[in-house]
Design a protein around this motif. Structure first.
Motif, PDB file in Angstrom:
ATOM      1  N   ASP A 138       1.142  -1.192   0.241  1.00 19.49           N
ATOM      2  CA  ASP A 138       0.329   0.175  -0.263  1.00 19.49           C
ATOM      3  C   ASP A 138       0.819   1.506  -0.037  1.00 19.49           C
ATOM      4  O   ASP A 138       2.271   0.862   0.456  1.00 19.49           O
ATOM      5  CB  ASP A 138      -0.842  -0.375   1.157  1.00 19.49           C
ATOM      6  CG  ASP A 138       0.360   0.396   2.760  1.00 19.49           C
ATOM      7  OD1 ASP A 138       0.102   1.225   2.791  1.00 19.49           O
ATOM      8  OD2 ASP A 138       0.020  -1.018   2.902  1.00 19.49           O
ATOM      9  N   PRO A 155      -6.266   9.746  -3.578  1.00 24.47           N
ATOM     10  CA  PRO A 155      -6.458   8.023  -3.283  1.00 24.47           C
ATOM     11  C   PRO A 155      -6.355   8.222  -4.785  1.00 24.47           C
ATOM     12  O   PRO A 155      -6.443   7.050  -5.603  1.00 24.47           O
ATOM     13  CB  PRO A 155      -8.053   8.839  -2.769  1.00 24.47           C
ATOM     14  CG  PRO A 155      -7.385   9.968  -1.367  1.00 24.47           C
ATOM     15  CD  PRO A 155      -6.346  10.676  -2.522  1.00 24.47           C
ATOM     16  N   ARG A 193      -4.458   4.898  -6.953  1.00 26.50           N
ATOM     17  CA  ARG A 193      -5.173   3.791  -7.875  1.00 26.50           C
ATOM     18  C   ARG A 193      -4.860   4.149  -9.292  1.00 26.50           C
ATOM     19  O   ARG A 193      -4.590   2.497  -9.617  1.00 26.50           O
ATOM     20  CB  ARG A 193      -6.523   4.190  -7.519  1.00 26.50           C
ATOM     21  CG  ARG A 193      -7.964   2.843  -7.889  1.00 26.50           C
ATOM     22  CD  ARG A 193      -7.804   2.037  -7.226  1.00 26.50           C
ATOM     23  NE  ARG A 193      -8.553   1.200  -7.628  1.00 26.50           N
ATOM     24  CZ  ARG A 193      -7.926  -0.320  -8.146  1.00 26.50           C
ATOM     25  NH1 ARG A 193      -6.796  -0.021  -9.192  1.00 26.50           N
ATOM     26  NH2 ARG A 193      -8.598  -1.220  -8.521  1.00 26.50           N
ATOM     27  N   VAL A 252      -3.744   2.291   0.940  1.00 24.13           N
ATOM     28  CA  VAL A 252      -3.332   3.725   0.974  1.00 24.13           C
ATOM     29  C   VAL A 252      -3.363   3.387   2.466  1.00 24.13           C
ATOM     30  O   VAL A 252      -4.107   2.781   3.270  1.00 24.13           O
ATOM     31  CB  VAL A 252      -3.812   4.372   0.529  1.00 24.13           C
ATOM     32  CG1 VAL A 252      -4.002   4.812  -1.194  1.00 24.13           C
ATOM     33  CG2 VAL A 252      -5.086   5.043   1.276  1.00 24.13           C
ATOM     34  N   LEU A 278     -11.527   8.923  -0.993  1.00 28.52           N
ATOM     35  CA  LEU A 278     -10.894   7.852  -0.218  1.00 28.52           C
ATOM     36  C   LEU A 278     -12.069   6.113  -1.992  1.00 28.52           C
ATOM     37  O   LEU A 278     -11.313   5.999  -2.043  1.00 28.52           O
ATOM     38  CB  LEU A 278     -10.606   6.582   0.716  1.00 28.52           C
ATOM     39  CG  LEU A 278      -9.720   7.737   1.800  1.00 28.52           C
ATOM     40  CD1 LEU A 278     -10.047   7.259   2.692  1.00 28.52           C
ATOM     41  CD2 LEU A 278      -8.519   6.978   0.703  1.00 28.52           C
ATOM     42  N   ASP A 279     -13.375   6.798  -1.547  1.00 26.88           N
ATOM     43  CA  ASP A 279     -14.074   5.456  -1.656  1.00 26.88           C
ATOM     44  C   ASP A 279     -14.522   6.034  -2.946  1.00 26.88           C
ATOM     45  O   ASP A 279     -14.004   4.680  -3.522  1.00 26.88           O
ATOM     46  CB  ASP A 279     -15.303   6.060  -1.384  1.00 26.88           C
ATOM     47  CG  ASP A 279     -15.620   6.071   0.625  1.00 26.88           C
ATOM     48  OD1 ASP A 279     -14.855   5.028   1.202  1.00 26.88           O
ATOM     49  OD2 ASP A 279     -16.494   6.118   0.728  1.00 26.88           O
ATOM     50  N   VAL A 282      -9.381   2.891  -3.205  1.00 30.73           N
ATOM     51  CA  VAL A 282      -8.861   2.524  -2.313  1.00 30.73           C
ATOM     52  C   VAL A 282      -9.301   2.152  -1.217  1.00 30.73           C
ATOM     53  O   VAL A 282     -10.229   2.886  -0.751  1.00 30.73           O
ATOM     54  CB  VAL A 282      -7.696   3.093  -2.352  1.00 30.73           C
ATOM     55  CG1 VAL A 282      -6.459   3.060  -3.752  1.00 30.73           C
ATOM     56  CG2 VAL A 282      -8.103   4.773  -2.205  1.00 30.73           C
ATOM     57  N   ARG A 283      -9.148   1.379  -0.424  1.00 32.72           N
ATOM     58  CA  ARG A 283      -8.815   0.989   0.856  1.00 32.72           C
ATOM     59  C   ARG A 283      -7.956   1.616   1.717  1.00 32.72           C
ATOM     60  O   ARG A 283      -6.810   1.728   2.109  1.00 32.72           O
ATOM     61  CB  ARG A 283      -8.907  -0.511   1.752  1.00 32.72           C
ATOM     62  CG  ARG A 283      -9.394  -0.759   2.794  1.00 32.72           C
ATOM     63  CD  ARG A 283      -9.445  -2.230   3.218  1.00 32.72           C
ATOM     64  NE  ARG A 283      -9.727  -2.248   4.405  1.00 32.72           N
ATOM     65  CZ  ARG A 283      -9.517  -3.942   5.057  1.00 32.72           C
ATOM     66  NH1 ARG A 283      -9.427  -4.975   4.851  1.00 32.72           N
ATOM     67  NH2 ARG A 283      -9.933  -3.825   6.347  1.00 32.72           N
ATOM     68  N   LEU A 284      -8.083   2.268   3.481  1.00 29.95           N
ATOM     69  CA  LEU A 284      -7.527   2.395   3.492  1.00 29.95           C
ATOM     70  C   LEU A 284      -7.373   1.496   5.253  1.00 29.95           C
ATOM     71  O   LEU A 284      -7.878   1.026   6.320  1.00 29.95           O
ATOM     72  CB  LEU A 284      -8.163   4.106   4.112  1.00 29.95           C
ATOM     73  CG  LEU A 284      -6.950   4.496   6.045  1.00 29.95           C
ATOM     74  CD1 LEU A 284      -5.703   5.241   5.228  1.00 29.95           C
ATOM     75  CD2 LEU A 284      -7.548   5.646   6.825  1.00 29.95           C
ATOM     76  N   LEU A 311     -14.030   3.467   7.353  1.00 31.50           N
ATOM     77  CA  LEU A 311     -13.357   2.951   6.490  1.00 31.50           C
ATOM     78  C   LEU A 311     -13.016   1.809   6.645  1.00 31.50           C
ATOM     79  O   LEU A 311     -11.714   1.210   5.391  1.00 31.50           O
ATOM     80  CB  LEU A 311     -11.908   4.253   5.924  1.00 31.50           C
ATOM     81  CG  LEU A 311     -13.106   5.433   5.546  1.00 31.50           C
ATOM     82  CD1 LEU A 311     -11.856   6.695   5.839  1.00 31.50           C
ATOM     83  CD2 LEU A 311     -13.571   5.501   4.441  1.00 31.50           C
ATOM     84  N   CYS A 346     -10.430   0.724   8.756  1.00 31.49           N
ATOM     85  CA  CYS A 346      -9.033   0.691   8.779  1.00 31.49           C
ATOM     86  C   CYS A 346      -8.531  -0.615   9.881  1.00 31.49           C
ATOM     87  O   CYS A 346      -9.026  -0.447  10.585  1.00 31.49           O
ATOM     88  CB  CYS A 346      -8.653   2.395   8.740  1.00 31.49           C
ATOM     89  SG  CYS A 346      -6.859   2.415   9.311  1.00 31.49           S
TER      90      CYS A 346
END
Length: 257
Positions: free
Chosen positions: A4, A20, A24, A31, A54-55, A59-61, A102, A104
């Motif tokens: 990441d 973000p 991607r 990330v 982010l959404d 990408v996922r945090l 998120l 995380c």
């Protein structure tokens, strides 16, 4: 291996909310970041804007630091000094709520520079408070060692010091930042062999310049192959200062596990 991108040090050519999508576009679906807001309790609008970015990027945090103070000004955490403890405590619930929103799983708690009002017992209290909050959402609080060349007043500068702290606060884990550890003279191969099962997260950069792997002294082809074969099953965070444009700094990944 899963990788990441740390958006607090990569893609800084762009405003935060554009990073973000840039990650991607570079091929990453995850990330991490340092605390990205100026204070411990940002507005709902600020939180919403980052969550939306982010959404929308898809990408996922995977990792987020608790508020660590003015990092650019030399701060390295808030939890160990009486004068900054309240700010840390104000930030805990905000950070955990954002992480829950998120999904995380990893929250990094920087210990703080040694100061006249540093209180080790208070540090343990604050870490335990963070763990209690993080446990509610299934997240892990990690503790890292920094190098004394760049953070001269930071007291946790070895894996041993970090593990000693982890051992005192159940529910924490070790963040193995190979750049900082290597700069402090640690044997990365031995560290992986002996302690990989205790890693809560891993971050990489080359030394001594903190550029991408391949720009310094660390044999990352060997180190990452060993990590891949170890009990550690989590992601590897790219936390380096890119030599050249961020988007052009990932060629080394073609030669890694």
């Amino acid at each position: 291996m899963r990788y990441d991108v740390n958006l607090s040090i990569l893609f800084t050519e762009l405003p935060l909310l554009e990073r973000p999508a840039a990650a991607r576009a570079a091929g990453f679906d995850a990330v991490e970041m340092w605390w990205p807001f100026e204070g411990p309790t940002p507005s709902d609008a600020e939180l919403d804007a980052l969550a939306d970015a982010l959404d929308e990027a898809g990408v996922r945090l995977l990792g987020l630091n608790f508020d660590a103070g003015d990092m650019a000004g030399g701060d390295r955490g808030l939890l160990s000094a009486r004068s900054t403890s309240n700010r840390f405590r104000e930030n805990v619930e905000v950070t955990v709520a954002f992480a829950e929103r998120l999904g995380c799983p990893t929250l990094n708690a920087l210990y703080g520079n040694t100061a006249d009002d540093t209180d080790p017992d208070l540090a343990l209290e604050n870490l335990a408070l963070a763990v209690t909050a993080a446990r509610r959402i299934g997240a892990t609080v990690v503790i890292e060692a920094l190098n004394s060349y760049e953070s001269a007043r930071y007291p946790i500068t070895s894996s041993k010091a970090a593990f000693d702290l982890v051992d005192q606060v159940p529910g924490t884990a070790f963040l193995a930042d190979f750049y900082h550890l290597y700069r402090m003279g640690e044997d990365l191969s031995a560290l992986i062999t002996n302690h990989a099962a205790r890693f809560g997260h891993v971050q990489v950069a080359d030394a001594p310049g903190r550029g991408q792997p391949g720009t310094g002294e660390i044999d990352y082809a060997t180190v990452l192959a060993q990590l891949d074969a170890s009990p550690y099953g989590g992601p590897v965070g790219l936390e380096y200062k890119p030599v050249g444009p961020s988007a052009e700094s990932f060629g080394w990944l073609k030669e890694t596990p």
